[in-house]
Motif scaffolding. Structure first.
Motif, PDB file in Angstrom:
ATOM      1  N   VAL A 132       0.866  -1.182   0.000  1.00  0.00           N
ATOM      2  CA  VAL A 132       0.000   0.000   0.000  1.00  0.00           C
ATOM      3  C   VAL A 132       0.901   1.230   0.000  1.00  0.00           C
ATOM      4  O   VAL A 132       1.793   1.359   0.841  1.00  0.00           O
ATOM      5  CB  VAL A 132      -0.921   0.039   1.239  1.00  0.00           C
ATOM      6  CG1 VAL A 132      -1.753   1.316   1.233  1.00  0.00           C
ATOM      7  CG2 VAL A 132      -1.800  -1.191   1.301  1.00  0.00           C
ATOM      8  N   ASP A 133       0.661   2.115  -0.961  1.00  0.00           N
ATOM      9  CA  ASP A 133       1.354   3.399  -1.016  1.00  0.00           C
ATOM     10  C   ASP A 133       0.306   4.485  -0.843  1.00  0.00           C
ATOM     11  O   ASP A 133      -0.800   4.373  -1.384  1.00  0.00           O
ATOM     12  CB  ASP A 133       2.072   3.567  -2.360  1.00  0.00           C
ATOM     13  CG  ASP A 133       3.232   2.607  -2.489  1.00  0.00           C
ATOM     14  OD1 ASP A 133       4.218   2.789  -1.757  1.00  0.00           O
ATOM     15  OD2 ASP A 133       3.151   1.681  -3.312  1.00  0.00           O
ATOM     16  N   SER A 134       0.650   5.531  -0.080  1.00  0.00           N
ATOM     17  CA  SER A 134      -0.349   6.567   0.186  1.00  0.00           C
ATOM     18  C   SER A 134       0.303   7.932   0.341  1.00  0.00           C
ATOM     19  O   SER A 134       1.523   8.037   0.522  1.00  0.00           O
ATOM     20  CB  SER A 134      -1.157   6.220   1.436  1.00  0.00           C
ATOM     21  OG  SER A 134      -0.300   6.126   2.555  1.00  0.00           O
ATOM     22  N   TRP A 138      -7.836   1.756  -5.217  1.00  0.00           N
ATOM     23  CA  TRP A 138      -7.655   3.148  -4.821  1.00  0.00           C
ATOM     24  C   TRP A 138      -8.666   3.494  -3.751  1.00  0.00           C
ATOM     25  O   TRP A 138      -9.849   3.179  -3.899  1.00  0.00           O
ATOM     26  CB  TRP A 138      -7.907   4.076  -6.016  1.00  0.00           C
ATOM     27  CG  TRP A 138      -6.762   4.239  -6.941  1.00  0.00           C
ATOM     28  CD1 TRP A 138      -6.619   3.679  -8.173  1.00  0.00           C
ATOM     29  CD2 TRP A 138      -5.607   5.048  -6.735  1.00  0.00           C
ATOM     30  NE1 TRP A 138      -5.437   4.083  -8.740  1.00  0.00           N
ATOM     31  CE2 TRP A 138      -4.799   4.931  -7.874  1.00  0.00           C
ATOM     32  CE3 TRP A 138      -5.181   5.868  -5.686  1.00  0.00           C
ATOM     33  CZ2 TRP A 138      -3.582   5.598  -7.997  1.00  0.00           C
ATOM     34  CZ3 TRP A 138      -3.969   6.530  -5.818  1.00  0.00           C
ATOM     35  CH2 TRP A 138      -3.183   6.395  -6.956  1.00  0.00           C
ATOM     36  N   SER A 197      -4.715   6.464  -1.261  1.00  0.00           N
ATOM     37  CA  SER A 197      -3.878   5.273  -1.139  1.00  0.00           C
ATOM     38  C   SER A 197      -4.196   4.287  -2.250  1.00  0.00           C
ATOM     39  O   SER A 197      -5.315   4.236  -2.764  1.00  0.00           O
ATOM     40  CB  SER A 197      -4.060   4.609   0.224  1.00  0.00           C
ATOM     41  OG  SER A 197      -5.382   4.163   0.389  1.00  0.00           O
ATOM     42  N   TYR A 198      -3.176   3.523  -2.624  1.00  0.00           N
ATOM     43  CA  TYR A 198      -3.324   2.490  -3.636  1.00  0.00           C
ATOM     44  C   TYR A 198      -2.772   1.188  -3.067  1.00  0.00           C
ATOM     45  O   TYR A 198      -1.602   1.118  -2.683  1.00  0.00           O
ATOM     46  CB  TYR A 198      -2.590   2.860  -4.932  1.00  0.00           C
ATOM     47  CG  TYR A 198      -2.893   1.891  -6.051  1.00  0.00           C
ATOM     48  CD1 TYR A 198      -4.153   1.853  -6.630  1.00  0.00           C
ATOM     49  CD2 TYR A 198      -1.940   0.999  -6.507  1.00  0.00           C
ATOM     50  CE1 TYR A 198      -4.454   0.954  -7.644  1.00  0.00           C
ATOM     51  CE2 TYR A 198      -2.226   0.103  -7.527  1.00  0.00           C
ATOM     52  CZ  TYR A 198      -3.483   0.077  -8.083  1.00  0.00           C
ATOM     53  OH  TYR A 198      -3.779  -0.815  -9.081  1.00  0.00           O
ATOM     54  N   HIS A 199      -3.642   0.184  -2.987  1.00  0.00           N
ATOM     55  CA  HIS A 199      -3.257  -1.139  -2.502  1.00  0.00           C
ATOM     56  C   HIS A 199      -3.089  -2.043  -3.717  1.00  0.00           C
ATOM     57  O   HIS A 199      -4.064  -2.335  -4.416  1.00  0.00           O
ATOM     58  CB  HIS A 199      -4.324  -1.687  -1.562  1.00  0.00           C
ATOM     59  CG  HIS A 199      -3.965  -3.015  -0.983  1.00  0.00           C
ATOM     60  ND1 HIS A 199      -4.832  -3.717  -0.197  1.00  0.00           N
ATOM     61  CD2 HIS A 199      -2.845  -3.782  -1.064  1.00  0.00           C
ATOM     62  CE1 HIS A 199      -4.262  -4.857   0.175  1.00  0.00           C
ATOM     63  NE2 HIS A 199      -3.059  -4.917  -0.348  1.00  0.00           N
ATOM     64  N   SER A 253       6.641   0.499  -5.213  1.00  0.00           N
ATOM     65  CA  SER A 253       6.550   1.717  -4.412  1.00  0.00           C
ATOM     66  C   SER A 253       7.388   2.858  -4.968  1.00  0.00           C
ATOM     67  O   SER A 253       6.987   4.022  -4.883  1.00  0.00           O
ATOM     68  CB  SER A 253       6.943   1.442  -2.965  1.00  0.00           C
ATOM     69  OG  SER A 253       5.947   0.665  -2.342  1.00  0.00           O
TER      70      SER A 253
END
Length: 156
Positions: free
Chosen positions: A13-15, A100, A112-114, A137
């Motif tokens: 997960v990037d946020s 998203w 955030s994108y998982h 990432s």
């Protein structure tokens, strides 16, 4: 130590926090054909043109010919306007899911994108084996920084 098969999969997960309403951030991400305007390494096209809707197929390309680093197709599985976009990687270098989420917190949105995918191409496999989730990432932190800049500038 993780097995080779496990190393060909990522779950990350990037946020980022963005000073903009969730609806603006959602609309910016959902406008796939315009992404290359604010994040040039990445381009998308909606099969058949038109707006994003559930069931739409989106062709993704990261990099510019002749240095294309990744190509894949996502199908939009579910949309909750202003809040969520659920996608499935169905063709190309990756298979899996991406989600998203756009959460309004006062004057900011947490975007955030998982990403939960398996690498299929030799290049994606090499990147995942060598770098794991960092391979994804590193790209998405740049994407999210550009998204933040785009959304915050639109509010000026």
């Amino acid at each position: 130590m993780r097995s080779l098969k496990d190393r060909l999969n990522i779950d990350v997960v990037d946020s980022i926090h963005i000073r903009a309403p969730a609806q603006r951030v959602f609309a910016t991400v959902a406008n796939y054909p315009a992404i290359a305007n604010w994040f040039p390494p990445y381009s998308c096209s909606v099969e058949g043109g038109g707006d994003i809707k559930e069931g739409a197929l989106v062709q993704h390309c990261y990099g510019r010919p002749p240095f294309v680093l990744s190509r894949f197709t996502r199908r939009i599985e579910r949309i909750v306007d202003g809040e969520r976009i659920e996608e499935r990687y169905i063709d190309g270098d990756l298979r899996g899911t991406g989600v998203w989420c756009f959460e309004q917190h006062g004057q900011e949105t947490l975007a955030s994108y998982h990403c939960r995918v398996e690498a299929l191409s030799w290049f994606a496999r090499l990147g995942f084996v060598l770098q794991g989730s960092r391979a994804h990432s590193e790209v998405y932190q740049q994407y999210l920084a550009a998204l933040k800049q785009q959304c915050e500038a639109a509010g000026v």
